[in-house]
Design an enzyme around this catalytic site. Sequence first.
Site, mmCIF file in Angstrom:
data_model
loop_
_atom_site.group_PDB
_atom_site.id
_atom_site.type_symbol
_atom_site.label_atom_id
_atom_site.label_comp_id
_atom_site.label_asym_id
_atom_site.label_seq_id
_atom_site.Cartn_x
_atom_site.Cartn_y
_atom_site.Cartn_z
ATOM 1 N N ALA A 1 0.839 -1.198 0.000
ATOM 2 C CA ALA A 1 0.000 0.000 0.000
ATOM 3 C C ALA A 1 0.871 1.244 0.000
ATOM 4 C CB ALA A 1 -0.889 -0.001 1.244
ATOM 5 N N GLY B 1 0.664 5.056 1.418
ATOM 6 C CA GLY B 1 -0.137 5.879 2.326
ATOM 7 C C GLY B 1 0.299 7.327 2.304
ATOM 8 N N GLY C 1 3.981 7.209 3.891
ATOM 9 C CA GLY C 1 5.002 6.281 3.422
ATOM 10 C C GLY C 1 4.349 5.062 2.808
ATOM 11 N N ASP D 1 -8.505 8.868 11.862
ATOM 12 C CA ASP D 1 -8.517 8.538 10.430
ATOM 13 C C ASP D 1 -9.109 7.143 10.220
ATOM 14 O OD1 ASP D 1 -8.148 9.074 7.748
ATOM 15 O OD2 ASP D 1 -6.020 8.544 7.719
HETATM 16 N N1 ADE Z 1 -1.569 -3.117 4.551
HETATM 17 C C1 ADE Z 1 -1.153 -2.184 5.389
HETATM 18 N N2 ADE Z 1 -0.679 -2.746 6.516
HETATM 19 C C2 ADE Z 1 -0.825 -4.076 6.375
HETATM 20 C C3 ADE Z 1 -0.565 -5.202 7.213
HETATM 21 N N3 ADE Z 1 -0.052 -5.071 8.424
HETATM 22 N N4 ADE Z 1 -0.874 -6.423 6.749
HETATM 23 C C4 ADE Z 1 -1.410 -6.529 5.554
HETATM 24 N N5 ADE Z 1 -1.681 -5.530 4.723
HETATM 25 C C5 ADE Z 1 -1.397 -4.308 5.142
#
Ligand code: ADE
Length: 313
Positions: free
Chosen positions: A24, A26, A29, A144
């Site tokens: 991901a 964000g 970061g 959030d």
């Molecule tokens: N996406 C953001 N954090 C995560 C996590 N800890 N496990 C899986 N996907 C995620």
Amino acid sequence: YPVDNHPFPVGHLSSHIRLKERLATGKFGCVYIGEDAETDQRVAVKVFPPQERGSWLVEQELYSLPEMSHPNILCFIGADQCGQGPDLRLWLVTEYHPLGSAHDYLAGHTVSWIQLLDLAESLSRGLAFLHESSSEKPAIAHRDIKSRNVLIRSDLSCCIADLGLAKKFFQGESIGDVHPQVGTRRYMSPEVLEGAMSFYKDSFLRVDVYSLGLVLWEMLTRCTDAYGAEGVPAYRLPFEAETGSSNPSLSQMQAAVVIERRRPEFPAECQSHQGLSYLRETICCCWDHVPEARLTAACVAERCKALRRLPVS
Ligand code: ADE
């Protein structure tokens, strides 16, 4: 090292963990899958650039508070830093959940009534735990709450992630300097959108409950029992239908939520399912226009628990 009680020396985690694919991107970061070179254990690593040191510190400080472990809060493993100067990278290592965020899970799956209750109750329990204060733990407002910040465990329970904007409230301590209009526009409560929020602990907790209502709505709209023969429609974000936008502006959100007082619509079949109509009522009490009229997260969790006792129709 910035956090006194930190169990690892600098470089300990980052020298053992190899970063793999990106999960991901964000605000502060990116999150990667990390793999421990010796044990092959998988973890999630949020990597902050040096200019986001503030959020890295806030987040690890909150995760490191005493009594912060809870089944419905993402499990923190440790923080670390690697590289130097402009190449400095700040790591936050947590448990990895292969099913990903509630947003991704709901976009790709439908859920049964019982699964919906598992999701809804566990999410509300996590938020109730954050909000609760004890002699050890301050009340924490997340600020959030959204489906992208909720992760799904393999037993379909939720854990709340991303404490980068969270704010803690110690009993008797003044609130200090907080920026009231933070979070994600789509999930902002009317008082935040209007810039009319008061600076009390309870006001911050009520803002979280408003967004909790929207995430519960997202879950409900993916429940097979909420639809007839036409089946479950494609996943939509809250206010995607109302604003006609996948990235609504602040003024679009203000118009919909504050001026027109609109809220996401429920599937018609909710009416004929006792549990779903009760859950719908609970969600409406979460996103009430009047902050004081909203339920507490603990009360939402209790209502979800009570719904398990209804006979399955
Ligand atoms: N996406 C953001 N954090 C995560 C996590 N800890 N496990 C899986 N996907 C995620």
